[in-house]
Design an enzyme around this catalytic site. Structure first.
Site, PDB file in Angstrom:
ATOM      1  N   LYS A  22       9.409  -8.598 -36.573  1.00 11.00           N
ATOM      2  CA  LYS A  22       8.523  -8.592 -38.004  1.00 11.00           C
ATOM      3  C   LYS A  22       7.975  -9.956 -38.217  1.00 11.00           C
ATOM      4  O   LYS A  22       6.876 -10.310 -38.554  1.00 11.00           O
ATOM      5  CB  LYS A  22       9.404  -8.357 -39.200  1.00 11.00           C
ATOM      6  N   ASN A  23       8.918 -11.048 -37.796  1.00  9.28           N
ATOM      7  CA  ASN A  23       8.332 -12.294 -38.551  1.00  9.28           C
ATOM      8  C   ASN A  23       7.614 -13.037 -37.328  1.00  9.28           C
ATOM      9  O   ASN A  23       6.998 -14.234 -37.327  1.00  9.28           O
ATOM     10  CB  ASN A  23       9.420 -13.339 -38.696  1.00  9.28           C
ATOM     11  N   CYS A 116      11.347 -15.256 -55.163  1.00  8.41           N
ATOM     12  CA  CYS A 116      11.851 -13.955 -54.587  1.00  8.41           C
ATOM     13  C   CYS A 116      13.421 -13.943 -54.829  1.00  8.41           C
ATOM     14  O   CYS A 116      13.803 -15.016 -55.241  1.00  8.41           O
ATOM     15  CB  CYS A 116      11.464 -13.658 -53.102  1.00  8.41           C
ATOM     16  N   ARG A 121      11.091 -20.771 -53.293  1.00  5.28           N
ATOM     17  CA  ARG A 121      10.334 -20.554 -51.876  1.00  5.28           C
ATOM     18  C   ARG A 121       8.866 -21.018 -52.153  1.00  5.28           C
ATOM     19  O   ARG A 121       7.784 -20.299 -52.005  1.00  5.28           O
ATOM     20  CB  ARG A 121      10.372 -19.086 -51.546  1.00  5.28           C
ATOM     21  N   ASP A 304      18.844 -15.697 -41.389  1.00  6.05           N
ATOM     22  CA  ASP A 304      18.603 -14.207 -41.845  1.00  6.05           C
ATOM     23  C   ASP A 304      19.831 -13.271 -41.241  1.00  6.05           C
ATOM     24  O   ASP A 304      19.603 -11.996 -41.297  1.00  6.05           O
ATOM     25  CB  ASP A 304      17.174 -13.868 -40.861  1.00  6.05           C
ATOM     26  N   ARG A 396      11.237  -2.781 -45.673  1.00  2.63           N
ATOM     27  CA  ARG A 396      10.241  -3.624 -45.491  1.00  2.63           C
ATOM     28  C   ARG A 396      10.395  -4.393 -43.918  1.00  2.63           C
ATOM     29  O   ARG A 396       9.415  -4.807 -43.589  1.00  2.63           O
ATOM     30  CB  ARG A 396      10.315  -4.991 -46.424  1.00  2.63           C
TER      31      ARG A 396
HETATM   32  C1  EPZ Z   1      10.552 -17.585 -42.725  1.00  2.00           C
HETATM   33  O1  EPZ Z   1      10.220 -17.688 -44.110  1.00  2.00           O
HETATM   34  C2  EPZ Z   1      10.955 -16.079 -42.529  1.00  2.00           C
HETATM   35  N1  EPZ Z   1       9.851 -15.322 -42.932  1.00  2.00           N
HETATM   36  C3  EPZ Z   1      12.258 -15.813 -43.363  1.00  2.00           C
HETATM   37  O2  EPZ Z   1      12.783 -14.675 -42.952  1.00  2.00           O
HETATM   38  C4  EPZ Z   1      13.393 -16.838 -42.865  1.00  2.00           C
HETATM   39  O3  EPZ Z   1      14.684 -16.698 -43.908  1.00  2.00           O
HETATM   40  C5  EPZ Z   1      12.908 -18.178 -43.026  1.00  2.00           C
HETATM   41  O4  EPZ Z   1      11.585 -18.452 -42.379  1.00  2.00           O
HETATM   42  C6  EPZ Z   1      14.001 -19.156 -42.655  1.00  2.00           C
HETATM   43  O5  EPZ Z   1      14.013 -18.993 -41.292  1.00  2.00           O
HETATM   44  C7  EPZ Z   1       8.786 -15.051 -41.983  1.00  2.00           C
HETATM   45  O6  EPZ Z   1       8.853 -15.629 -41.032  1.00  2.00           O
HETATM   46  C8  EPZ Z   1       7.791 -14.017 -42.541  1.00  2.00           C
HETATM   47  P1  EPZ Z   1      10.632 -21.607 -44.488  1.00  2.00           P
HETATM   48  P2  EPZ Z   1       9.495 -18.974 -44.598  1.00  2.00           P
HETATM   49  O7  EPZ Z   1       9.344 -21.938 -45.188  1.00  2.00           O
HETATM   50  O8  EPZ Z   1       8.555 -19.626 -43.764  1.00  2.00           O
HETATM   51  C9  EPZ Z   1      11.580 -24.554 -48.227  1.00  2.00           C
HETATM   52  C10 EPZ Z   1      13.437 -12.344 -43.522  1.00  2.00           C
HETATM   53  O9  EPZ Z   1      14.328 -11.860 -43.930  1.00  2.00           O
HETATM   54  N2  EPZ Z   1      10.085 -24.914 -48.336  1.00  2.00           N
HETATM   55  O10 EPZ Z   1      10.994 -21.846 -43.381  1.00  2.00           O
HETATM   56  O11 EPZ Z   1       9.216 -18.806 -46.062  1.00  2.00           O
HETATM   57  C11 EPZ Z   1      11.840 -23.090 -48.365  1.00  2.00           C
HETATM   58  O12 EPZ Z   1      12.181 -23.060 -49.893  1.00  2.00           O
HETATM   59  C12 EPZ Z   1      12.706 -13.666 -43.976  1.00  2.00           C
HETATM   60  O13 EPZ Z   1      12.600 -11.841 -42.654  1.00  2.00           O
HETATM   61  C13 EPZ Z   1       9.477 -25.636 -49.154  1.00  2.00           C
HETATM   62  O14 EPZ Z   1      10.244 -26.400 -49.928  1.00  2.00           O
HETATM   63  O15 EPZ Z   1      10.937 -19.995 -45.120  1.00  2.00           O
HETATM   64  C14 EPZ Z   1      13.343 -23.049 -47.883  1.00  2.00           C
HETATM   65  O16 EPZ Z   1      14.228 -23.442 -48.605  1.00  2.00           O
HETATM   66  C15 EPZ Z   1      13.285 -14.047 -45.423  1.00  2.00           C
HETATM   67  N3  EPZ Z   1       8.189 -25.985 -49.250  1.00  2.00           N
HETATM   68  C16 EPZ Z   1      13.104 -23.726 -46.643  1.00  2.00           C
HETATM   69  O17 EPZ Z   1      11.981 -24.617 -47.004  1.00  2.00           O
HETATM   70  C17 EPZ Z   1       7.446 -25.239 -48.570  1.00  2.00           C
HETATM   71  O18 EPZ Z   1       6.151 -25.409 -48.477  1.00  2.00           O
HETATM   72  C18 EPZ Z   1      12.810 -22.975 -45.295  1.00  2.00           C
HETATM   73  O19 EPZ Z   1      11.771 -22.169 -45.598  1.00  2.00           O
HETATM   74  C19 EPZ Z   1       7.952 -24.384 -47.499  1.00  2.00           C
HETATM   75  C20 EPZ Z   1       9.128 -24.344 -47.419  1.00  2.00           C
END
Ligand code: EPZ
Length: 416
Positions: A22-23, A116, A121, A304, A396
């Protein structure tokens, strides 16, 4: 609201095909916006988030023709540069159209993703990076309005490792004027998969899989054919389910090289694991041993997989500590596991689990995608019947999960 009814006790046995990731599929589908030619993707998983992303791209004018487990995307006639709130609110990955729209069309209007269940996020790192590349960005009425005559290459250093942040900026940089360097970039395999697809489309990217990615912008990208990588989190989820139920399963079309940390933890729990370049076989002949887990960016233990390992630890021998360092609220499954009799204490981002011999079936509620997978695993081992409610979360991100589990011997059915 659909539910799953699970009779606990069956040991999982047999073989299951792992679907496309998915990701990886979600950002790669957005990459189609970067070219006017056909992008043919194979091994696309059949799940709700992929369908949502297809709808989002179609309402922009992307023409999509689907075949079995694949689709051709053509962004030659895109006429709407917007990702509306009603689509973004259900799938935050919609933010991934921002970089490509800006890079190819010089404009984008994308709704801010709501928070969420697992955390606020934010997308501040996405926005900061695009501004560094010369984009004008205003946020009003809950929308990101971005414009840029032509994005310029820049040196961008991420304060935090962000998977979609890295992906959005890598796509934006592919068509920018000059060289972009992403420092403290995400190393997740899905980021590598997106980069490989972009390279197939003519992008010039180096350092993929490391924490420093360099992109030499080009004037245009062409079409390509690309096969999406297998889903490492679906793989891990089935392996944990087999370990928890004391079974023996083989995953086909799976990759062990992107799951090293998870496989090590499963061996530590007492599982025996044999791998080849496309199969992973796990056998658990004893009650699992409790294992400590601390989530962190790849190649460390994936966030995850945290909830799934907590389910395993609830029935393991001994006590364990689970530390969630990525998201501020990714323990929503704890309350529900307690309803099955699990003994878990939470202190901030740390959970302490005391393994018990047996869980008792009950009615429980899914709150987010991976928490729902955790609850299904708990239901598979709990005594009696467990009803998991709100399983739209599960749909999802997992392809036909109850059909795959039933084929492995689970007593599981969907209640309309
Ligand atoms: C990706 O989400 C994945 N989703 C998530 O999978 C996964 O849990 C996550 O990466 C971490 O591995 C997809 O790839 C579609 P991040 P993402 O940006 O990119 C903070 C699932 O179950 N952050 O790596 O949204 C954020 O709040 C989903 O398939 C900021 O502060 O995660 C978090 O604490 C759930 N500012 C950390 O960084 C930003 O601009 C990591 O988030 C972006 C992120």
């Amino acid at each position: 609201m659909q539910k799953l009814a699970i009779q606990g006790g069956a040991r999982l046995n047999g073989e299951v095909r792992i679907s496309g990731a998915k990701n990886a599929a979600l950002p790669i589908m957005c990459a189609s916006l970067l070219s006017a030619d056909d992008l043919y993707l194979s091994n696309l998983p059949d799940m709700h988030d992929v369908a949502t992303m297809e709808k989002l791209l179609q309402q922009m004018g992307v023409r999509i023709s689907t075949v079995a487990r694949g689709a051709t995307f053509n962004a030659g006639q895109v006429d709407k540069l917007e990702a509306p709130y009603d689509m973004v609110k259900t799938m935050r990955a919609a933010i991934l159209v921002l970089g490509p729209l800006l890079a190819r069309f010089g404009e984008a209007r994308v709704s801010l993703p709501g928070g969420c269940a697992i955390g606020s996020r934010p997308v501040d790192l996405h926005i900061k990076g695009l501004q560094a590349m010369g984009a004008e960005i205003h946020i009003e009425h809950g929308y990101i309005h971005a414009t840029a005559k032509r994005l310029k290459g820049a040196r961008i250093s991420f304060d935090l490792v962000s998977v979609t942040g890295t992906e959005n900026l890598m796509m934006a940089a592919a068509l920018a004027d000059g060289v972009t360097t992403l420092e403290n970039a995400a190393r997740e395999p899905e980021v590598v998969d997106l980069a490989n697809c972009l390279i197939a489309m003519g992008a010039k990217i180096s350092g993929v899989g490391s924490d420093t990615i360099t992109i030499q912008g080009v004037s245009s990208l062409h079409g390509a054919q690309y096969r999406v990588m297998p889903d490492r989190i679906e793989s891990g989820t089935f392996l944990v389910a087999a370990a928890a139920t004391g079974g023996k399963i083989t995953l086909s079309e799976a990759r062990a090289d992107i799951l090293e940390n998870v496989l090590d933890k499963l061996r530590e729990a007492g599982a025996s694991i044999v791998v080849s370049d496309s199969h992973i076989t796990l056998e658990m002949l004893r009650r699992p041993k409790a294992v400590n887990v601390r989530t962190a960016p790849y190649p460390a233990f994936p966030t995850d997989m945290q909830a799934q390992f907590m389910a395993l630890n609830t029935i393991a021998e001994g006590s364990s500590v689970v530390v969630e360092t990525i998201f501020e609220n990714r323990f929503m499954h704890v309350q529900e596991l307690r309803r099955l009799g699990a003994q878990i204490e939470v202190e901030g981002n740390t959970a302490i689990i005391k393994g018990c011999a047996q869980l008792e079936g009950a009615t429980i509620m899914a709150t987010d995608l991976r928490a729902s997978a955790c609850l299904v695993i708990a239901g598979l081992v709990a005594q009696g019947e467990t009803i998991v409610d709100r399983i739209y979360h599960l749909d999802r991100g997992y392809e036909h999960i109850e059909a795959k589990l039933s084929a492995l011997g689970a007593q599981i059915r969907r209640l309309k």
